[in-house]
Design a protein around this motif. Structure first.
Motif, PDB file in Angstrom:
ATOM      1  N   LYS A  98      35.484  39.413  40.316  1.00  0.00           N
ATOM      2  CA  LYS A  98      34.620  39.349  41.361  1.00  0.00           C
ATOM      3  C   LYS A  98      34.022  40.392  41.925  1.00  0.00           C
ATOM      4  O   LYS A  98      33.042  41.109  42.895  1.00  0.00           O
ATOM      5  N   LEU A  99      34.745  40.999  42.582  1.00  0.00           N
ATOM      6  CA  LEU A  99      34.970  43.278  42.664  1.00  0.00           C
ATOM      7  C   LEU A  99      34.899  43.927  41.779  1.00  0.00           C
ATOM      8  O   LEU A  99      34.921  45.307  42.303  1.00  0.00           O
ATOM      9  N   ASN A 100      34.460  43.445  40.363  1.00  0.00           N
ATOM     10  CA  ASN A 100      34.773  44.169  39.580  1.00  0.00           C
ATOM     11  C   ASN A 100      35.837  45.581  39.824  1.00  0.00           C
ATOM     12  O   ASN A 100      35.674  46.597  39.507  1.00  0.00           O
ATOM     13  N   ASP A 101      37.526  44.843  40.033  1.00  0.00           N
ATOM     14  CA  ASP A 101      38.230  46.248  40.361  1.00  0.00           C
ATOM     15  C   ASP A 101      38.859  45.672  38.695  1.00  0.00           C
ATOM     16  O   ASP A 101      39.982  45.382  39.020  1.00  0.00           O
ATOM     17  N   LYS A 102      38.367  46.175  37.882  1.00  0.00           N
ATOM     18  CA  LYS A 102      39.129  46.225  36.791  1.00  0.00           C
ATOM     19  C   LYS A 102      40.684  47.485  36.877  1.00  0.00           C
ATOM     20  O   LYS A 102      41.686  46.786  35.786  1.00  0.00           O
ATOM     21  N   GLU A 103      40.426  48.727  37.771  1.00  0.00           N
ATOM     22  CA  GLU A 103      41.394  49.436  37.391  1.00  0.00           C
ATOM     23  C   GLU A 103      42.492  49.194  38.325  1.00  0.00           C
ATOM     24  O   GLU A 103      43.184  49.770  38.682  1.00  0.00           O
ATOM     25  N   HIS A 104      42.020  48.047  39.280  1.00  0.00           N
ATOM     26  CA  HIS A 104      42.799  47.845  40.536  1.00  0.00           C
ATOM     27  C   HIS A 104      43.104  48.919  41.670  1.00  0.00           C
ATOM     28  O   HIS A 104      43.915  48.664  42.221  1.00  0.00           O
ATOM     29  N   ARG A 105      42.278  49.400  41.991  1.00  0.00           N
ATOM     30  CA  ARG A 105      42.079  50.335  42.753  1.00  0.00           C
ATOM     31  C   ARG A 105      42.045  49.832  44.069  1.00  0.00           C
ATOM     32  O   ARG A 105      42.353  50.549  44.910  1.00  0.00           O
ATOM     33  N   LEU A 106      40.912  48.911  44.346  1.00  0.00           N
ATOM     34  CA  LEU A 106      40.677  48.045  45.431  1.00  0.00           C
ATOM     35  C   LEU A 106      42.171  47.244  46.097  1.00  0.00           C
ATOM     36  O   LEU A 106      42.550  47.138  47.392  1.00  0.00           O
ATOM     37  N   ILE A 107      42.497  46.334  44.995  1.00  0.00           N
ATOM     38  CA  ILE A 107      43.886  45.425  45.554  1.00  0.00           C
ATOM     39  C   ILE A 107      44.845  46.100  44.202  1.00  0.00           C
ATOM     40  O   ILE A 107      44.732  45.686  43.263  1.00  0.00           O
ATOM     41  N   ILE A 133      49.845  31.168  41.504  1.00  0.00           N
ATOM     42  CA  ILE A 133      48.895  30.902  42.167  1.00  0.00           C
ATOM     43  C   ILE A 133      48.015  32.148  42.891  1.00  0.00           C
ATOM     44  O   ILE A 133      46.902  32.699  42.768  1.00  0.00           O
ATOM     45  N   VAL A 134      48.818  32.768  43.822  1.00  0.00           N
ATOM     46  CA  VAL A 134      48.219  34.095  44.184  1.00  0.00           C
ATOM     47  C   VAL A 134      47.848  34.996  43.170  1.00  0.00           C
ATOM     48  O   VAL A 134      46.366  35.545  42.829  1.00  0.00           O
ATOM     49  N   GLU A 135      48.660  34.954  41.894  1.00  0.00           N
ATOM     50  CA  GLU A 135      48.275  35.522  40.662  1.00  0.00           C
ATOM     51  C   GLU A 135      47.210  35.382  40.176  1.00  0.00           C
ATOM     52  O   GLU A 135      46.350  36.351  39.929  1.00  0.00           O
ATOM     53  N   VAL A 136      46.519  33.999  40.323  1.00  0.00           N
ATOM     54  CA  VAL A 136      45.554  33.693  39.383  1.00  0.00           C
ATOM     55  C   VAL A 136      43.835  34.018  40.684  1.00  0.00           C
ATOM     56  O   VAL A 136      43.681  34.618  39.921  1.00  0.00           O
ATOM     57  N   TYR A 137      44.766  33.800  41.298  1.00  0.00           N
ATOM     58  CA  TYR A 137      43.032  34.184  42.748  1.00  0.00           C
ATOM     59  C   TYR A 137      43.080  35.740  42.930  1.00  0.00           C
ATOM     60  O   TYR A 137      42.401  36.074  43.224  1.00  0.00           O
ATOM     61  N   ILE A 138      44.229  35.872  42.904  1.00  0.00           N
ATOM     62  CA  ILE A 138      44.188  37.620  43.002  1.00  0.00           C
ATOM     63  C   ILE A 138      43.748  38.093  41.745  1.00  0.00           C
ATOM     64  O   ILE A 138      42.227  38.819  41.666  1.00  0.00           O
ATOM     65  N   ARG A 139      43.201  37.805  40.727  1.00  0.00           N
ATOM     66  CA  ARG A 139      42.923  37.811  39.060  1.00  0.00           C
ATOM     67  C   ARG A 139      41.757  37.479  39.893  1.00  0.00           C
ATOM     68  O   ARG A 139      40.306  38.409  39.080  1.00  0.00           O
ATOM     69  N   SER A 140      41.601  36.849  39.987  1.00  0.00           N
ATOM     70  CA  SER A 140      39.998  35.992  40.040  1.00  0.00           C
ATOM     71  C   SER A 140      39.234  37.085  41.257  1.00  0.00           C
ATOM     72  O   SER A 140      37.565  37.631  40.627  1.00  0.00           O
ATOM     73  N   LEU A 141      39.762  37.543  41.916  1.00  0.00           N
ATOM     74  CA  LEU A 141      38.982  38.186  43.327  1.00  0.00           C
ATOM     75  C   LEU A 141      38.806  39.460  42.454  1.00  0.00           C
ATOM     76  O   LEU A 141      37.669  40.101  42.167  1.00  0.00           O
ATOM     77  N   ARG A 142      39.765  39.970  41.986  1.00  0.00           N
ATOM     78  CA  ARG A 142      39.110  41.305  40.800  1.00  0.00           C
ATOM     79  C   ARG A 142      38.148  41.611  40.019  1.00  0.00           C
ATOM     80  O   ARG A 142      37.454  42.358  39.951  1.00  0.00           O
ATOM     81  N   ARG A 196      31.418  33.299  61.256  1.00  0.00           N
ATOM     82  CA  ARG A 196      31.053  32.699  61.564  1.00  0.00           C
ATOM     83  C   ARG A 196      29.935  31.996  60.428  1.00  0.00           C
ATOM     84  O   ARG A 196      30.210  30.567  60.484  1.00  0.00           O
ATOM     85  N   ARG A 197      29.909  32.822  59.732  1.00  0.00           N
ATOM     86  CA  ARG A 197      29.487  32.320  58.439  1.00  0.00           C
ATOM     87  C   ARG A 197      29.868  32.413  57.411  1.00  0.00           C
ATOM     88  O   ARG A 197      29.561  31.983  56.073  1.00  0.00           O
ATOM     89  N   LYS A 198      31.434  32.370  56.986  1.00  0.00           N
ATOM     90  CA  LYS A 198      31.995  32.362  55.899  1.00  0.00           C
ATOM     91  C   LYS A 198      32.319  32.844  55.117  1.00  0.00           C
ATOM     92  O   LYS A 198      31.927  31.845  54.541  1.00  0.00           O
ATOM     93  N   GLU A 199      31.437  34.129  55.135  1.00  0.00           N
ATOM     94  CA  GLU A 199      30.618  35.735  54.328  1.00  0.00           C
ATOM     95  C   GLU A 199      31.617  36.133  54.115  1.00  0.00           C
ATOM     96  O   GLU A 199      31.674  37.184  55.500  1.00  0.00           O
ATOM     97  N   ILE A 200      31.741  36.818  52.925  1.00  0.00           N
ATOM     98  CA  ILE A 200      31.724  38.660  53.060  1.00  0.00           C
ATOM     99  C   ILE A 200      30.998  39.050  52.335  1.00  0.00           C
ATOM    100  O   ILE A 200      30.923  38.587  51.302  1.00  0.00           O
ATOM    101  N   VAL A 201      30.763  40.625  52.559  1.00  0.00           N
ATOM    102  CA  VAL A 201      29.398  41.261  51.967  1.00  0.00           C
ATOM    103  C   VAL A 201      30.486  42.092  51.676  1.00  0.00           C
ATOM    104  O   VAL A 201      31.178  43.005  51.947  1.00  0.00           O
ATOM    105  N   TYR A 202      29.972  42.393  50.213  1.00  0.00           N
ATOM    106  CA  TYR A 202      31.212  43.889  49.718  1.00  0.00           C
ATOM    107  C   TYR A 202      29.684  44.583  48.918  1.00  0.00           C
ATOM    108  O   TYR A 202      28.574  44.337  48.084  1.00  0.00           O
ATOM    109  N   MET A 203      30.024  45.562  49.043  1.00  0.00           N
ATOM    110  CA  MET A 203      28.978  46.849  48.291  1.00  0.00           C
ATOM    111  C   MET A 203      27.763  45.972  49.030  1.00  0.00           C
ATOM    112  O   MET A 203      26.564  45.885  48.192  1.00  0.00           O
TER     113      MET A 203
END
Length: 228
Positions: A206-215, A195-204, A143-150
């Motif tokens: 923003k998630l500080n997922d440097k070691e790719h443990r989340l995605i 384009i998927v790789e580009v956006y996955i890299r951006s999400l990582r 409803r808010r188009k919002e994702i909260v992480y940690m």
């Protein structure tokens, strides 16, 4: 924990062990559950219980799952149908989807996979039933188009929001680039899969997922998020 209060699911399977396993798990998640062990009973329960989702086995004595699916669609009711099959065959999947099934799960399957598919159907067909949904460290609020992480609201573009939401809701499932493109960018997208790789890299980032443990990247297969 996600609240599914008021969401009604009908389980249709002639194997008591499967029914017991699913019923216990779904009740623990907060769903309202009814059970049918054959096709005729399934149609009667649907008329009286009016479920939002029917989890429907294909191989049953008497009226099989395909026939039940066809009969349910003939009523015109807005019901999400997830079919269960012990056969990982293209013909079964195509036949079920052609008759009006919304999704399918191949036995044996994990409960977390089925739950993810249930939530996906609710999001698509009954979004008013769900508000904020919690997956591990993530909170999703459509409803808010919002994702909260940690406990921090993420700053996401509309496409980043749709992509991360799709990956989170399908956590535990391997998602190919082509499947992600179809579901997030749409079937008519004319760009490249990269384009998927580009956006996955951006999400990582923003998630500080440097070691790719989340995605996680599964080479040659796609991406998977493991939260459960």
């Amino acid at each position: 924990m996600t609240s599914f209060k008021g969401v009604k699911i009908l389980l249709v399977d002639d194997e008591p062990n499967i029914v017991q396993f699913l019923e216990l798990g779904l009740l623990n998640e907060g769903f309202e559950i009814k059970v049918a062990y054959d096709g005729d009973s399934a149609l009667l329960e649907t008329a009286s219980f009016q479920p939002h989702i029917v989890i429907l086995d294909i191989m049953m004595p008497g009226m099989n799952g395909f026939e039940v699916c066809h009969a349910l669609r003939a009523t015109g009711d807005n019901i999400a149908i997830i079919m269960l099959t012990a056969k990982d065959e293209v013909e079964d999947r195509v036949k079920g989807l052609t008759l009006g099934a919304d999704d399918y799960v191949v036995k044996p399957f994990s409960f977390s996979e089925l739950l993810a598919r249930i939530v996906a159907r609710l999001r698509n067909q009954f979004p008013n039933l769900l508000g904020e949904v919690v997956y591990g460290p993530f909170r999703l609020d459509d409803r808010r188009k919002e994702i909260v992480y940690m406990e921090q609201v993420m700053e996401l573009s509309p496409t980043e929001y749709d992509l991360l939401r799709f990956i989170i809701m399908n956590n535990g499932i391997v998602l190919s680039k082509s499947h992600i493109l179809d579901k997030v960018w749409g079937y008519h997208f004319g760009g490249e899969e990269n384009i998927v790789e580009v956006y996955i890299r951006s999400l990582r980032d923003k998630l500080n997922d440097k070691e790719h443990r989340l995605i996680r990247t599964l080479r040659g297969a796609g991406y998977r998020m493991d939260l459960l």
